[in-house]
Each structure stands twice: as C-alpha cells, then as structure tokens.
Scaffold this motif. Sequence first.
Motif, short mmCIF file in Angstrom:
data_model
loop_
_atom_site.label_atom_id
_atom_site.label_comp_id
_atom_site.label_asym_id
_atom_site.label_seq_id
_atom_site.Cartn_x
_atom_site.Cartn_y
_atom_site.Cartn_z
N GLY A 1 -8.56 -1.99 8.17
CA GLY A 1 -7.31 -1.87 7.42
C GLY A 1 -6.37 -0.86 8.05
N TYR A 2 -5.48 -0.32 7.20
CA TYR A 2 -4.46 0.62 7.68
C TYR A 2 -4.88 2.07 7.57
N GLY A 3 -5.98 2.30 6.91
CA GLY A 3 -6.37 3.71 6.68
C GLY A 3 -5.63 4.28 5.49
N LEU A 4 -5.21 3.39 4.58
CA LEU A 4 -4.48 3.88 3.40
C LEU A 4 -5.33 3.84 2.14
N GLY A 5 -6.40 3.05 2.18
CA GLY A 5 -7.23 2.84 0.97
C GLY A 5 -7.73 4.15 0.38
N LEU A 6 -8.33 5.01 1.22
CA LEU A 6 -8.91 6.25 0.68
C LEU A 6 -7.82 7.24 0.26
N ASN B 1 -14.77 -0.65 1.05
CA ASN B 1 -15.10 0.05 2.29
C ASN B 1 -16.61 0.02 2.52
N ALA B 2 -17.35 0.34 1.45
CA ALA B 2 -18.81 0.41 1.57
C ALA B 2 -19.37 -0.96 1.95
N HIS C 1 0.83 -1.21 0.00
CA HIS C 1 0.00 0.00 0.00
C HIS C 1 0.86 1.25 0.00
N HIS D 1 -18.66 -1.67 5.57
CA HIS D 1 -19.37 -0.89 6.58
C HIS D 1 -20.89 -0.97 6.49
N LEU E 1 -22.77 6.30 4.18
CA LEU E 1 -21.81 7.23 3.60
C LEU E 1 -21.90 7.18 2.08
N ASP F 1 -23.56 3.61 0.81
CA ASP F 1 -23.90 2.42 1.62
C ASP F 1 -24.90 2.79 2.69
N VAL G 1 -5.67 7.57 8.40
CA VAL G 1 -6.83 8.09 9.15
C VAL G 1 -7.89 7.00 9.18
N ARG G 2 -8.28 6.65 10.39
CA ARG G 2 -9.34 5.67 10.57
C ARG G 2 -10.39 6.26 11.49
N1 LIG Z 1 -18.28 3.44 3.79
C1 LIG Z 1 -17.79 3.81 4.97
N2 LIG Z 1 -18.59 3.92 6.04
C2 LIG Z 1 -18.09 4.31 7.24
N3 LIG Z 1 -16.78 4.60 7.46
C3 LIG Z 1 -15.94 4.50 6.43
C4 LIG Z 1 -16.40 4.12 5.14
N4 LIG Z 1 -15.32 4.12 4.30
C5 LIG Z 1 -14.26 4.48 5.05
N5 LIG Z 1 -14.62 4.71 6.33
C6 LIG Z 1 -13.76 5.13 7.43
O1 LIG Z 1 -12.64 5.77 6.87
C7 LIG Z 1 -11.44 5.15 7.32
C8 LIG Z 1 -10.40 5.19 6.24
O2 LIG Z 1 -10.72 4.35 5.18
P1 LIG Z 1 -9.59 3.72 4.31
O3 LIG Z 1 -10.18 2.95 3.22
O4 LIG Z 1 -8.62 4.80 3.97
O5 LIG Z 1 -8.86 2.78 5.34
P2 LIG Z 1 -9.26 1.37 5.83
O6 LIG Z 1 -10.40 0.86 5.05
O7 LIG Z 1 -9.43 1.46 7.31
O8 LIG Z 1 -7.93 0.58 5.52
P3 LIG Z 1 -7.34 0.11 4.11
O9 LIG Z 1 -6.05 0.80 4.05
O10 LIG Z 1 -7.21 -1.34 4.18
O11 LIG Z 1 -8.32 0.56 3.07
C9 LIG Z 1 -11.86 3.76 7.70
O12 LIG Z 1 -11.00 3.27 8.68
C10 LIG Z 1 -13.24 3.96 8.22
O13 LIG Z 1 -13.20 4.31 9.56
#
Ligand SMILES: Nc1ncnc2c1ncn2[C@@H]1O[C@H](COP(=O)(O)OP(=O)(O)OP(=O)(O)O)[C@@H](O)[C@H]1O
Length: 449
Positions: A409-414, A351-352, A281, A355, A438, A381, A399-400
């Motif tokens: 996850g790690y908070g890196l996806g978004l 993510n959706a 990532h 959650h 969201l 979602d 950021v989580r």
């Molecule tokens: N659809 C959603 N509904 C509610 N909270 C969400 C949603 N998508 C993201 N988030 C919040 O935003 C944070 C950041 O999301 P992000 O995808 O960056 O990281 P992650 O999913 O925790 O880890 P990864 O790096 O594996 O994607 C999540 O940890 C979650 O708390």
Amino acid sequence: MGRLFWKILLVFVVTMLVTSFGVGFVVHIHAQQRLAQMTELAAGPRAERNLAAAGTALRYGGAAGFATLAGQWPARRPLPVLAVDATGADVLGRSVPPLALERARALSSAGDDDAVRPVQAPDGRHYLLFAPADVLPHRPRGAHRRPGPDPFYLRLAITVLAGLLFSGSLAWYLTRPLRHLRRATSRLAEGALQTRVMPALGPRRDEIGDLGRDFDYMAERLQALVGAQKRLLNDVSHELRSPLARLQVAVGLARQQPEKLACALERIEREGTRLDDLVGHLLTLSRLEAGVMQGLEEYLAVGELLEDIVDDARFEAAASDRDVRLRTAGEWVLKGRAELLSRAFENVIRNAVRHTAPGTVVEVSLELEASGTQLIVEVCDRGPGVPEAELATLFEPFVRSAHREAGGGYGLGLAITRRAVNAHGGRVTAANRTGGGLCVTLRLPLAAS
Ligand SMILES: Nc1ncnc2c1ncn2[C@@H]1O[C@H](COP(=O)(O)OP(=O)(O)OP(=O)(O)O)[C@@H](O)[C@H]1O
Ligand SMILES: [Mg+2]
C-alpha cells in the motif's frame, strides 16, 4: 527601556517614599506622645553638675557657647539640659515637653533652684535651664552640629539612591526576560521556528522561567508539526507522481498502438482507482488531524465490531491459505466513532493477513487491562516482522518497511490507525514477536464511555 520598566520603577519609588514618610510620621507621633508624658525633672548631683555647666556656658558664651557645650556631649547620650526662653522655645530648637516646662516654671517662681536654673545670656535674654527626668531630649540640631553635610539629608539621599538602585535593578530583572520573549516571538512569527529563549533566560525557576520553557515547548512542537506537514506534502507529491506517470505512459501507448487500447484502458482504470484510494486515505488522515472527532457520540460494542472485521478478513485470508482467529474475554461498550475504530482495526488486521506466512494464523485478542481502565486489542501474526530500527517510525505517514513485498500500500494505514486511536484517547504500539512476526497493540481507555 520599555514602559513596564518605568512603571515598575515608579511603583517601587512611590511605595518606598510612602512607607518612609508613613514610618517617619508614626515615629514623630510617638515621640510627641512621649514628650507629653514627661512631667518629672531630673534632680541630684549629676543633674546639678549638668545644670551648672550648661548655666555657665549660656551665661558667658550665650547661645553659641551653649551649643558648643552640647556639641561636646557624645551623640548617643546628648546633653540632657534644655534652655528655654520666655516663649517656651529651646535655644537649640529641641522639642520641649510641655508638662515638664510648666513644672520647671512653677518651681522657678517658687524659688527652687535645685532642678531649675534661670540664666541671663550676654545678649540680655532670659532662659530657664532644666533637665527632664525620664527621657533625654533629641540630639540638638542647629549651631552646635559638627562641620560637614547635615547627616539627616545625607542619610535621606543615600536611602533614596539605594532605593532607586534597588528598584531599577528589580525592574530590569523583571523586564529583561520579557524583552527576550518579545524578540523571540517576533522571530518565530517571521518563520524562524528554531528560535528558543531558555538559553538566554538562564536556569530560572520562577513564573517567567515557566513561561520561557512553555515558549520553547511551543516552538519545538510548531517546528515538529510544520516539519511533519512539509514531509507529508513532499511524500504526497511524490506518491501522486508515480500513478500519474503511469497514466501518461498508458495514454501514450494507446495513441501509438491502438491495438493495445483495451490493455491501456485497463491500466488507466487501475491507476485511477489507485489515485482515488490514495486521495481517500489522505482525506481521512487530514480529517483526523483536523480533529473532526469532537463529538464521540456512538456507543459501540468492541467485540462485535472486531468479530465483523475478523470474519471479512478470514474470508479473504482463506484464499491464500491463511487464517484469522478472534479471542475475546468479554464484551465491553466504548463511546466513539464506529467508522474510525473499525478502520483502525481493519488496517492492522489486513496488514497482519498480508504479512503472515502462508499456513499460519493471525491471532486477534480483546481483553480488559488488569487495572480495568482500558481495553487491549492485540493483533499478532507470523510474518517477517519489522526491523527494530523501523518500529518507532512505523506509524508515520508513508513509512513502509525496507523489506516489504512489492505492490504494497501507501504506508498510510498505520498512520490512520494511530490517529484514530489517539482520537479515542488511546495508544497504539508495535513490537516484534519471539518466534517471528509482529504484534500490534491498541489500547483504548474505557473512561471516555
Ligand atoms: N504485520 C506486519 N508485518 C510486517 N510488516 C508490517 C506489518 N504491518 C505493517 N508492516 C510494515 O509497515 C508498513 C506500514 O504499514 P501501513 O499499514 O501504514 O502501510 P501499508 O500497509 O504499506 O499501506 P496502506 O496505506 O495501504 O495500509 C508496511 O509497508 C509494512 O512494511
Ligand atoms: Mg496497511
């Protein structure tokens, strides 16, 4: 004072001198021409009175008496009578119109004493007195002038001084902000990223002001970027620590209790995979930040891309009693990197799915914006959503959300999603939905295609 100051000062002084001498020269030429055009001699009672007075002064007082008389005339309308000797020079050194002199000499030898008057001074020298008709001669210079410094040199000195003062202040006005900028640049280079120049430059609206504002903007961006890098490094070290600590615990456990070796190995493998994931990532993120998206070469059908991702996500979602639905209003082709765009879509859709509440549906839609310039991909979602205060920082690395479920996850996806979308010239935003959940909106301009 810097070199630029002296350069500007020198250029201004030279320009001023050249202009003054140029103007003086032109005025001189003009006066000479006017002098050459003077042919007529003044006649009449007034001229006669002037000639009589001048003649008496010269006859009895000589050159000094004549000068005293000339000194009594008002400066604006000087004595209009010339006293020319045998060589053709005026007794007070004034310019003598050559044609008028010729005419005066001719009249004198013809015995006409209306407009000319021959006079002998006490020193025995002979003078011819006459008054040119149309233009008064210049104010005489020489013995008759009032006591005190010569007004010409005084004026010249005042002009030069004023010019120097003006040029000096202008040079100072121009070079002062540059010195500020130079000092600020050095400070910035030494690492003082909080350095700003605008407070010192004041509210300037010129090019130097623009340069100052650009400098401050650059410093602000640098500070933000370096700050973000520092935070990222901190977060990465912190994130790496936990799996490494667990690895150590697993190794310790395997050593102390060989019967739990299998369990420990499994743990070690899981942590290894996790570390691999995290590093993967991070590599993607840093590649995106380094701008590896230079060549946007592939043409890709966005609808097809989304369909593949939604199919995979639906398959996974079905296992936990959730569903994903795709609604497309057409098919559009975009120029970009399929790998990055699908990663962006996948992160948001996963993510959706993660959650959204069991038994609900994640809605994915693709449509063209009303203006027809950009595509809008929306992923909504029915999960808990994100606290409003956290929406702004959701796309930052690591950021989580505060109320995320354990084992996320790690908070890196978004963060990866945002950089991938930005690299395609687009924008991504998130907002809570009325009724819960969201909505993440990705806008991708078609112009790049
Ligand atoms: N659809 C959603 N509904 C509610 N909270 C969400 C949603 N998508 C993201 N988030 C919040 O935003 C944070 C950041 O999301 P992000 O995808 O960056 O990281 P992650 O999913 O925790 O880890 P990864 O790096 O594996 O994607 C999540 O940890 C979650 O708390
Ligand atoms: Mg994620």
